[in-house]
Design a protein around this motif. Structure first.
Motif, PDB file in Angstrom:
ATOM      1  N   LEU A  13       0.831  -1.190   0.000  1.00 25.78           N
ATOM      2  CA  LEU A  13       0.000   0.000   0.000  1.00 25.78           C
ATOM      3  C   LEU A  13       0.868   1.242   0.000  1.00 25.78           C
ATOM      4  CD1 LEU A  13      -0.964   1.007   3.535  1.00 25.78           C
ATOM      5  CD2 LEU A  13      -0.165  -1.319   3.225  1.00 25.78           C
ATOM      6  N   GLY A  14       0.261   2.340  -0.397  1.00 28.90           N
ATOM      7  CA  GLY A  14       0.948   3.611  -0.359  1.00 28.90           C
ATOM      8  C   GLY A  14       1.967   3.787  -1.476  1.00 28.90           C
ATOM      9  N   PRO A  15       2.848   4.780  -1.343  1.00 30.77           N
ATOM     10  CA  PRO A  15       3.777   5.132  -2.420  1.00 30.77           C
ATOM     11  C   PRO A  15       4.884   4.113  -2.653  1.00 30.77           C
ATOM     12  CG  PRO A  15       4.183   6.487  -0.482  1.00 30.77           C
ATOM     13  CD  PRO A  15       2.925   5.726  -0.206  1.00 30.77           C
ATOM     14  N   ARG A  16       4.967   3.076  -1.831  1.00 33.23           N
ATOM     15  CA  ARG A  16       5.949   2.008  -2.071  1.00 33.23           C
ATOM     16  C   ARG A  16       5.267   0.691  -2.434  1.00 33.23           C
ATOM     17  NH1 ARG A  16      11.715   3.515  -1.606  1.00 33.23           N
ATOM     18  NH2 ARG A  16      11.578   5.604  -0.729  1.00 33.23           N
ATOM     19  N   SER A  17       4.000   0.756  -2.803  1.00 33.50           N
ATOM     20  CA  SER A  17       3.338  -0.472  -3.238  1.00 33.50           C
ATOM     21  C   SER A  17       3.956  -0.956  -4.541  1.00 33.50           C
ATOM     22  CB  SER A  17       1.834  -0.236  -3.414  1.00 33.50           C
ATOM     23  OG  SER A  17       1.609   0.753  -4.404  1.00 33.50           O
ATOM     24  N   CYS A  18       3.692  -2.189  -4.895  1.00 35.04           N
ATOM     25  CA  CYS A  18       4.345  -2.821  -6.043  1.00 35.04           C
ATOM     26  C   CYS A  18       3.955  -2.144  -7.357  1.00 35.04           C
ATOM     27  CB  CYS A  18       3.975  -4.299  -6.087  1.00 35.04           C
ATOM     28  SG  CYS A  18       4.638  -5.187  -7.517  1.00 35.04           S
ATOM     29  N   GLU A  19       4.966  -1.618  -8.073  1.00 33.16           N
ATOM     30  CA  GLU A  19       4.695  -0.981  -9.361  1.00 33.16           C
ATOM     31  C   GLU A  19       4.213  -1.983 -10.400  1.00 33.16           C
ATOM     32  OE1 GLU A  19       7.722   1.497  -7.204  1.00 33.16           O
ATOM     33  OE2 GLU A  19       7.621  -0.623  -7.768  1.00 33.16           O
ATOM     34  N   GLY A  20       4.597  -3.244 -10.253  1.00 29.53           N
ATOM     35  CA  GLY A  20       4.252  -4.257 -11.243  1.00 29.53           C
ATOM     36  C   GLY A  20       3.009  -5.059 -10.919  1.00 29.53           C
ATOM     37  N   ALA A  21       2.164  -4.554  -9.996  1.00 31.53           N
ATOM     38  CA  ALA A  21       0.982  -5.322  -9.586  1.00 31.53           C
ATOM     39  C   ALA A  21       0.086  -5.656 -10.769  1.00 31.53           C
ATOM     40  CB  ALA A  21       0.196  -4.545  -8.524  1.00 31.53           C
ATOM     41  N   GLY A  22      -0.187  -4.663 -11.627  1.00 32.93           N
ATOM     42  CA  GLY A  22      -1.058  -4.908 -12.781  1.00 32.93           C
ATOM     43  C   GLY A  22      -0.485  -5.945 -13.724  1.00 32.93           C
ATOM     44  N   LEU A  23       0.823  -5.896 -13.954  1.00 29.12           N
ATOM     45  CA  LEU A  23       1.473  -6.878 -14.824  1.00 29.12           C
ATOM     46  C   LEU A  23       1.418  -8.267 -14.202  1.00 29.12           C
ATOM     47  CD1 LEU A  23       3.151  -7.406 -17.395  1.00 29.12           C
ATOM     48  CD2 LEU A  23       5.193  -6.936 -16.029  1.00 29.12           C
ATOM     49  N   ALA A  24       1.661  -8.364 -12.891  1.00 25.49           N
ATOM     50  CA  ALA A  24       1.621  -9.664 -12.214  1.00 25.49           C
ATOM     51  C   ALA A  24       0.237 -10.291 -12.295  1.00 25.49           C
ATOM     52  CB  ALA A  24       2.044  -9.495 -10.753  1.00 25.49           C
ATOM     53  N   VAL A  25      -0.803  -9.477 -12.099  1.00 31.14           N
ATOM     54  CA  VAL A  25      -2.173  -9.993 -12.177  1.00 31.14           C
ATOM     55  C   VAL A  25      -2.491 -10.447 -13.597  1.00 31.14           C
ATOM     56  CG1 VAL A  25      -4.599  -9.315 -12.027  1.00 31.14           C
ATOM     57  CG2 VAL A  25      -3.021  -8.714 -10.182  1.00 31.14           C
ATOM     58  N   LEU A  26      -2.056  -9.677 -14.582  1.00 29.24           N
ATOM     59  CA  LEU A  26      -2.268 -10.078 -15.981  1.00 29.24           C
ATOM     60  C   LEU A  26      -1.633 -11.438 -16.259  1.00 29.24           C
ATOM     61  CD1 LEU A  26      -3.028  -8.975 -19.010  1.00 29.24           C
ATOM     62  CD2 LEU A  26      -0.546  -8.723 -19.148  1.00 29.24           C
ATOM     63  N   GLU A  27      -0.380 -11.607 -15.855  1.00 27.10           N
ATOM     64  CA  GLU A  27       0.310 -12.876 -16.079  1.00 27.10           C
ATOM     65  C   GLU A  27      -0.401 -14.021 -15.373  1.00 27.10           C
ATOM     66  OE1 GLU A  27       4.903 -11.184 -16.433  1.00 27.10           O
ATOM     67  OE2 GLU A  27       4.183 -12.072 -14.563  1.00 27.10           O
ATOM     68  N   ALA A  28      -0.810 -13.797 -14.128  1.00 29.99           N
ATOM     69  CA  ALA A  28      -1.460 -14.851 -13.356  1.00 29.99           C
ATOM     70  C   ALA A  28      -2.798 -15.256 -13.976  1.00 29.99           C
ATOM     71  CB  ALA A  28      -1.650 -14.401 -11.913  1.00 29.99           C
ATOM     72  N   ARG A  29      -3.579 -14.279 -14.395  1.00 33.98           N
ATOM     73  CA  ARG A  29      -4.879 -14.605 -15.006  1.00 33.98           C
ATOM     74  C   ARG A  29      -4.677 -15.375 -16.308  1.00 33.98           C
ATOM     75  NH1 ARG A  29      -7.610  -8.811 -15.106  1.00 33.98           N
ATOM     76  NH2 ARG A  29      -9.425  -9.883 -16.015  1.00 33.98           N
ATOM     77  N   LEU A  30      -3.692 -14.976 -17.099  1.00 33.92           N
ATOM     78  CA  LEU A  30      -3.409 -15.696 -18.340  1.00 33.92           C
ATOM     79  C   LEU A  30      -2.974 -17.124 -18.053  1.00 33.92           C
ATOM     80  CD1 LEU A  30      -2.804 -15.976 -21.372  1.00 33.92           C
ATOM     81  CD2 LEU A  30      -0.563 -14.937 -20.920  1.00 33.92           C
ATOM     82  N   LEU A  31      -2.036 -17.305 -17.129  1.00 35.13           N
ATOM     83  CA  LEU A  31      -1.557 -18.647 -16.803  1.00 35.13           C
ATOM     84  C   LEU A  31      -2.696 -19.534 -16.306  1.00 35.13           C
ATOM     85  CD1 LEU A  31       1.869 -18.038 -15.030  1.00 35.13           C
ATOM     86  CD2 LEU A  31       1.469 -19.268 -17.154  1.00 35.13           C
ATOM     87  N   LEU A  32      -3.512 -19.010 -15.401  1.00 30.61           N
ATOM     88  CA  LEU A  32      -4.627 -19.803 -14.885  1.00 30.61           C
ATOM     89  C   LEU A  32      -5.602 -20.169 -15.989  1.00 30.61           C
ATOM     90  CD1 LEU A  32      -5.259 -17.901 -11.539  1.00 30.61           C
ATOM     91  CD2 LEU A  32      -4.486 -20.274 -11.773  1.00 30.61           C
TER      92      LEU A  32
END
Length: 454
Positions: free
Chosen positions: A391-410
């Protein structure tokens, strides 16, 4: 008012953490024992406070400094300063630049076909396995996630992708070894340490040389076209165009690989494990995939929004088994949280798993139930009750990319296979930089026929 917590020990808390089975398990015990705000000992931190209530966490969202000592084991990985602990004034513009690439739809669409090809290659290999041969999900899927992030971070231009993956594994194993020290009796001798250091240095040099070759191939100022690398869907191109130094570009690529490696693969592994124990949810996912994809083996980018139950399954898996089980910030001034005063210079811990298991916001929190994430059930829930990417200004910059990859893999894997737990195999969560299973997650893979039957 004093913050509650256990009595201090001369070892700085190391023994209590070890006896609990890791920091994530220790934090679960702390909050069960002492409540939503807990003071505890942590090696490398004079004062540590853990907060497991999402409403109380709102008082900390502005914090923009990480505790340097807790991330010092990564210092040798970086040339231009440890990117995990950049000062706020330096971190903010760097973060904005990364978000223009990592969080953007052009970036996701550009790499989607390559990600799909890598996922399909893995599925083809699993389809050829004997029926009684289990798949080690974590090993296989973390390897795949590293190949995906290498293709992403290097623009698909690594001359030897497998060699790049192997080099990064060598570097990561050595640096994590500095965080998780082996017992003295098992520690390697001087000669073995020297050989390991030499291997790590050679692997790190290889990674940096690979990035340098991609930087050299970048041609700024060309008109937009199929060969133009300066668009905002290209990580290295964006860094070059922004005038970042070669050292900072190399560091950024390594930091991106570090953050993404294990995370997506481990998240998908936990999801398949949880679905294996909940066949009714697995059946609902496959019904949705069959309805949306028909006879196609993989989704297109535009199909993902049409798979809402798949997304709910992933979100519930990330709640139950967040790959990153905690985060940390440093206070630069005194802070009041829930009536407690947290001093300047304290380490504020975000016990992500404890937040996700807080029964005040997640009834029967140990139960895997994707329906928690329907719009009706999500309404009114505090926004920080689900924080798998921080959360906040140090949250993961790649969260959207990680979710995209995970949804595709699943989508690719669940469209083609049914997953069953290997009889007798026990899955035990442990914290090793990410929350993973101690002896992997071994499952049996059954091919599905086009009509959905096993």
């Amino acid at each position: 008012m004093n913050i509650p917590g256990p009595e201090p020990h001369p070892d700085g808390g190391a023994g209590a953490i070890a006896r609990a089975g890791g920091l994530h398990a220790y934090q679960l015990w702390l909050h069960a024992e002492f409540g939503p705000v807990v003071r505890f000992q942590l090696p490398g931190a004079e004062t540590a406070v853990s907060i497991a209530d999402p409403v109380l966490l709102e008082a900390t969202v502005h914090l923009d400094e990480r505790p340097e000592r807790l991330f010092s084991f990564l210092d040798p990985l970086f040339e231009a300063g440890n990117l995990q602990v950049l000062p706020a004034e330096e971190h903010a513009p760097w973060r904005r630049l990364l978000l223009t690439v990592l969080a953007g739809r052009p970036s996701h669409e550009r790499h989607f076909a390559r990600f799909t090809a890598l996922a399909t290659e893995l599925a083809d290999r699993w389809a050829a396995l004997p029926a009684d041969e289990p798949v080690e999900l974590q090993r296989e899927l973390t390897g795949l996630s590293l190949r995906m992030i290498c293709a992403y971070a290097l623009g698909g231009e690594a001359e030897d992708p497998d060699g790049t993956v192997e080099a990064f594994e060598t570097v990561l194993t050595d640096h994590l070894g500095r965080l998780y020290q082996v017992p003295e009796a098992e520690a390697p001798g001087a000669e073995a340490r020297a050989q390991r250091a030499e291997r790590t240095a050679a692997a790190l040099a290889r990674l940096r040389a690979t990035v340098d070759r991609v930087i050299a191939a970048h041609r700024p100022g060309l008109p937009a076209g199929p060969d133009d690398r300066s668009d905002r869907s290209d990580l290295i191109g964006a860094l070059v165009e922004a005038g970042q130094s070669p050292a900072r570009i190399r560091d950024t690529v390594l930091a991106t690989m570090l953050a993404a490696h294990h995370t997506t693969g481990v998240a998908v592994s936990w999801t398949l494990h949880l679905l294996g124990g909940h066949p009714e949810a697995a059946e609902r996912v496959t019904e949705e995939l069959d309805r949306v994809l028909a006879d196609r083996a993989a989704p297109d980018y535009a199909d993902l929004p049409r798979l809402p139950y798949l997304e709910m399954v992933l979100r519930e898996s990330l709640r139950r088994c967040p790959p990153g089980p905690y985060g940390a910030r440093r206070t630069t001034g005194p802070l009041t949280v829930g009536g407690y005063r947290v001093p300047a210079g304290a380490v504020v811990f975000y016990p992500i798993q404890a937040v996700h298991l807080n029964p005040a916001y997640w009834p029967n929190p140990e139960l895997f139930r994707p329906e928690r994430f329907t719009p009706e059930e999500s309404a009114g829930r505090p926004r920080l009750a689900w924080i798998p990417f921080g959360l906040g200004p140090r949250s993961c910059e790649g969260a959207g990319l990680a979710v995209l990859e995970a949804r595709l893999l699943l989508a690719v894997l669940l469209k083609r296979f049914r997953f069953r737990p290997e009889p007798g195999h026990r899955v035990v969560p442990v914290e090793r930089f990410v929350l993973r299973a101690a002896d992997d997650i071994r499952m049996l893979v059954d091919a599905r026929t086009p009509d959905g039957a096993p």
